[in-house]
Scaffold this motif. Structure first.
Motif, PDB file in Angstrom:
ATOM      1  N   PRO A   1       0.819  -1.217   0.000  1.00  0.00           N
ATOM      2  CA  PRO A   1       0.000   0.000   0.000  1.00  0.00           C
ATOM      3  C   PRO A   1       0.852   1.267   0.000  1.00  0.00           C
ATOM      4  O   PRO A   1       1.845   1.364   0.721  1.00  0.00           O
ATOM      5  CB  PRO A   1      -0.809  -0.115   1.299  1.00  0.00           C
ATOM      6  N   SER A   2       0.449   2.218  -0.825  1.00  0.00           N
ATOM      7  CA  SER A   2       1.113   3.516  -0.834  1.00  0.00           C
ATOM      8  C   SER A   2       0.603   4.351   0.338  1.00  0.00           C
ATOM      9  O   SER A   2      -0.381   3.999   1.000  1.00  0.00           O
ATOM     10  CB  SER A   2       0.828   4.240  -2.149  1.00  0.00           C
ATOM     11  N   ILE A   3       1.276   5.465   0.597  1.00  0.00           N
ATOM     12  CA  ILE A   3       0.835   6.353   1.678  1.00  0.00           C
ATOM     13  C   ILE A   3      -0.564   6.878   1.389  1.00  0.00           C
ATOM     14  O   ILE A   3      -1.418   6.966   2.281  1.00  0.00           O
ATOM     15  CB  ILE A   3       1.836   7.513   1.848  1.00  0.00           C
ATOM     16  N   SER A   4      -0.838   7.216   0.120  1.00  0.00           N
ATOM     17  CA  SER A   4      -2.174   7.697  -0.242  1.00  0.00           C
ATOM     18  C   SER A   4      -3.224   6.621  -0.026  1.00  0.00           C
ATOM     19  O   SER A   4      -4.348   6.909   0.393  1.00  0.00           O
ATOM     20  CB  SER A   4      -2.188   8.157  -1.704  1.00  0.00           C
ATOM     21  N   CYS A   5      -2.864   5.386  -0.303  1.00  0.00           N
ATOM     22  CA  CYS A   5      -3.791   4.269  -0.092  1.00  0.00           C
ATOM     23  C   CYS A   5      -4.123   4.120   1.388  1.00  0.00           C
ATOM     24  O   CYS A   5      -5.292   3.957   1.766  1.00  0.00           O
ATOM     25  CB  CYS A   5      -3.176   2.991  -0.637  1.00  0.00           C
ATOM     26  N   LEU A   6      -3.102   4.195   2.244  1.00  0.00           N
ATOM     27  CA  LEU A   6      -3.325   4.056   3.681  1.00  0.00           C
ATOM     28  C   LEU A   6      -4.117   5.233   4.235  1.00  0.00           C
ATOM     29  O   LEU A   6      -4.904   5.076   5.169  1.00  0.00           O
ATOM     30  CB  LEU A   6      -1.979   3.934   4.397  1.00  0.00           C
ATOM     31  N   ARG A   7      -3.919   6.398   3.661  1.00  0.00           N
ATOM     32  CA  ARG A   7      -4.693   7.558   4.112  1.00  0.00           C
ATOM     33  C   ARG A   7      -6.146   7.450   3.674  1.00  0.00           C
ATOM     34  O   ARG A   7      -7.050   7.858   4.403  1.00  0.00           O
ATOM     35  CB  ARG A   7      -4.063   8.840   3.582  1.00  0.00           C
TER      36      ARG A   7
ATOM     37  N   GLU B   1     -10.044   7.492   5.676  1.00  0.00           N
ATOM     38  CA  GLU B   1     -11.024   8.463   5.191  1.00  0.00           C
ATOM     39  C   GLU B   1     -10.417   9.849   5.026  1.00  0.00           C
ATOM     40  O   GLU B   1     -11.086  10.870   5.149  1.00  0.00           O
ATOM     41  CB  GLU B   1     -12.255   8.532   6.100  1.00  0.00           C
ATOM     42  N   LEU B   2      -9.129   9.885   4.711  1.00  0.00           N
ATOM     43  CA  LEU B   2      -8.449  11.119   4.344  1.00  0.00           C
ATOM     44  C   LEU B   2      -8.300  11.105   2.827  1.00  0.00           C
ATOM     45  O   LEU B   2      -7.531  10.315   2.281  1.00  0.00           O
ATOM     46  CB  LEU B   2      -7.081  11.205   5.023  1.00  0.00           C
ATOM     47  N   ILE B   3      -9.050  11.963   2.140  1.00  0.00           N
ATOM     48  CA  ILE B   3      -9.103  11.920   0.678  1.00  0.00           C
ATOM     49  C   ILE B   3      -7.796  12.457   0.101  1.00  0.00           C
ATOM     50  O   ILE B   3      -7.430  13.609   0.352  1.00  0.00           O
ATOM     51  CB  ILE B   3     -10.282  12.747   0.141  1.00  0.00           C
ATOM     52  N   PRO B   4      -7.067  11.661  -0.674  1.00  0.00           N
ATOM     53  CA  PRO B   4      -5.795  12.133  -1.239  1.00  0.00           C
ATOM     54  C   PRO B   4      -6.020  13.233  -2.274  1.00  0.00           C
ATOM     55  O   PRO B   4      -6.960  13.175  -3.070  1.00  0.00           O
ATOM     56  CB  PRO B   4      -5.203  10.872  -1.889  1.00  0.00           C
ATOM     57  N   MET B   5      -5.142  14.205  -2.255  1.00  0.00           N
ATOM     58  CA  MET B   5      -5.214  15.278  -3.233  1.00  0.00           C
ATOM     59  C   MET B   5      -4.960  14.755  -4.644  1.00  0.00           C
ATOM     60  O   MET B   5      -5.470  15.311  -5.623  1.00  0.00           O
ATOM     61  CB  MET B   5      -4.193  16.363  -2.880  1.00  0.00           C
ATOM     62  N   SER B   6      -4.190  13.679  -4.750  1.00  0.00           N
ATOM     63  CA  SER B   6      -3.917  13.118  -6.076  1.00  0.00           C
ATOM     64  C   SER B   6      -5.194  12.613  -6.743  1.00  0.00           C
ATOM     65  O   SER B   6      -5.341  12.690  -7.966  1.00  0.00           O
ATOM     66  CB  SER B   6      -2.908  11.971  -5.961  1.00  0.00           C
TER      67      SER B   6
END
Length: 451
Positions: free
Chosen positions: A313-319, A323-328
């Motif tokens: 899992p990437s950091i964005s995936c874990l975020r 329920e932290l929506i990635p800016m990407s």
């Protein structure tokens, strides 16, 4: 913003035309109409009689409600209530006889087209310099950084506290221990968290899930590492994950634990749920109305976003799992969809995704963990009777000197002032003006003056 008006005589001949710019505070078409009317009435002599034609039906209805009728407190809940108070004052003090008439919009009315052309010309006339007709006339005037607050005051105060609360939340060290807080779309995250209040309220039997979502967001779930930090006298700090016995059981480890039962794997379950979420998003996006036509490569580009990389899992995936929506994710979608469309599409599937995480992973893990505790002699009686040091500080709140966590020095503690200030000037919602890098040189000031 601009406004324009034209004065004609009883024979229909134009006596005077006027246009000008107005401060872009709480911008709206209605505000331009009210400003034009205020300018005309301010220029009239005492006891004058005037007939005003406009294509704004809302102006007519609010005029009869807030100017012709006796004062009602409801007016203070409206945007432009300071302008309406000023109109009431002018009509009363000058004893004006004002009649408003509605003309059809876009009906090729010559005078209406003339005024519209004047208003458009004001946008390109660099010689204009707005001069306020007079100070707003109102029993109470609220100012924020010297800007008069001409909207629902109760809502404005609530927005200030919401903005300050969000800033307090986002600068918590637990949100920037692995990467920058700038990688999170906080506006979309706030929408998804607050849009399902009824769905996961305590009244419908899902109070446990409500607690799970909050603790998941704040990294406060009682994982083994959390319990070791809180009650080291009960949970040996050297213990590893009770299931795989290979890694510390952190929040991120919940989704990546390699322990596999004959018919169950936490990691495989997480990957299945995440890819199912991606498929639901794609179906909803492809059926939505985009701002521009979607290219043939849209599906491939969407599936390549780093938040879908789950092995490992990437950091964005874990975020996203928190329920932290990635800016990407939202940054890519903004090219093709409006923010409101994006938020509505992301909201419900994400809620269902977290409910599945709760049922299929967390509850199963909790049952296993309970039996593991009993095997270690940690019963409910021992937990309730054992008193010892119980530090509650978050691990990421204590950073080593060589920590790679991004610095919060670039985040201004008065950023909320910037958000609210932009919200006054540019309109919309304060949440659409999040800017963590901007620091105002003016000091936050909320001032109330009474007439």
């Amino acid at each position: 913003m601009t406004y324009a008006c034209t004065a004609i005589d009883s024979d229909g001949f134009i006596l005077e035309s006027h246009y000008n710019t107005i401060p872009s505070l709480f911008p709206s078409a209605l505000r331009s109409e009210v400003f034009a009317l205020l300018h005309e009435l301010d220029s009239l002599p005492q006891n004058a009689k005037i007939t005003v034609t406009t294509d704004c039906a809302l102006l007519l209805s609010l005029w009869s409600l807030y100017v012709e009728a006796p004062f009602i407190p409801r007016m203070l809940n409206e945007s432009n209530h300071l302008l309406w108070s000023s109109l009431r004052y002018l009509v009363s003090q000058k004893n004006l006889d004002v009649t408003l008439i509605k003309v059809p919009a876009h009906a090729d009315d010559a005078l209406n087209n003339h005024v519209d052309a004047l208003a458009k010309a004001a946008h390109t006339d660099s010689s204009l310099s707005f001069q306020l007709l007079s100070e707003p006339i109102a029993p109470c005037i609220l100012q924020f950084n010297s800007l008069s607050v001409d909207m629902n005051i109760r809502k404005f105060i609530r927005d200030i506290f919401d903005a300050k609360s969000l800033l307090t939340l986002v600068i918590l060290p637990r949100f920037n221990s692995n990467s920058s807080i700038f990688d999170i779309d906080w506006a979309c995250t706030k929408f998804c968290l607050s849009n399902n209040k009824q769905i996961f309220s305590h009244r419908n039997g899902r109070s446990a899930f409500c607690a799970f979502r909050i603790k998941l967001l704040l990294d406060m779930l009682p994982t083994l590492t959390t319990l070791q930090r809180r009650r080291p006298h009960l949970y040996d700090p050297s213990w590893l994950c009770p299931q795989c016995n290979s890694f510390p059981e952190t929040l991120d480890h919940l989704w990546t634990c390699p322990y596999i039962l004959p018919d169950f794997s936490l990691f495989n379950t997480f990957k299945t749920l995440l890819l199912d979420l991606r498929s639901k998003y794609l179906d909803n996006l492809l059926s939505a109305t985009p701002l521009i036509s979607l290219p043939d490569s849209f599906v491939d580009e969407f599936t390549a976003i780093d938040c879908w990389k789950c092995d490992p899992p990437s950091i964005s995936c874990l975020r996203l799992a928190r329920e932290l929506i990635p800016m990407s994710l939202t940054g890519f979608l903004r090219t093709y969809f409006s923010p409101s469309t994006i938020w509505s599409i992301l909201d419900t599937p994400l809620y269902n995704f977290h409910f599945d995480l709760y049922v299929q992973i967390w509850l199963c893990r909790s049952i296993f963990f309970h039996h593991w505790e009993l095997a270690q002699g940690i019963t409910n009686k021992v937990k309730s009777s054992a008193f010892g040091p119980s530090p509650i500080s978050h691990p990421s709140s204590i950073n080593s000197p060589d920590s790679s966590a991004p610095s919060l020095a670039t985040v201004s503690l008065d950023s909320w002032v910037s958000w609210v200030y932009s919200y006054i000037i540019r309109g919309g919602s304060w949440i659409s003006h999040l800017d963590f890098w901007r620091r105002l040189t003016v000091q936050p000031l909320l001032r109330i003056s009474f007439e």
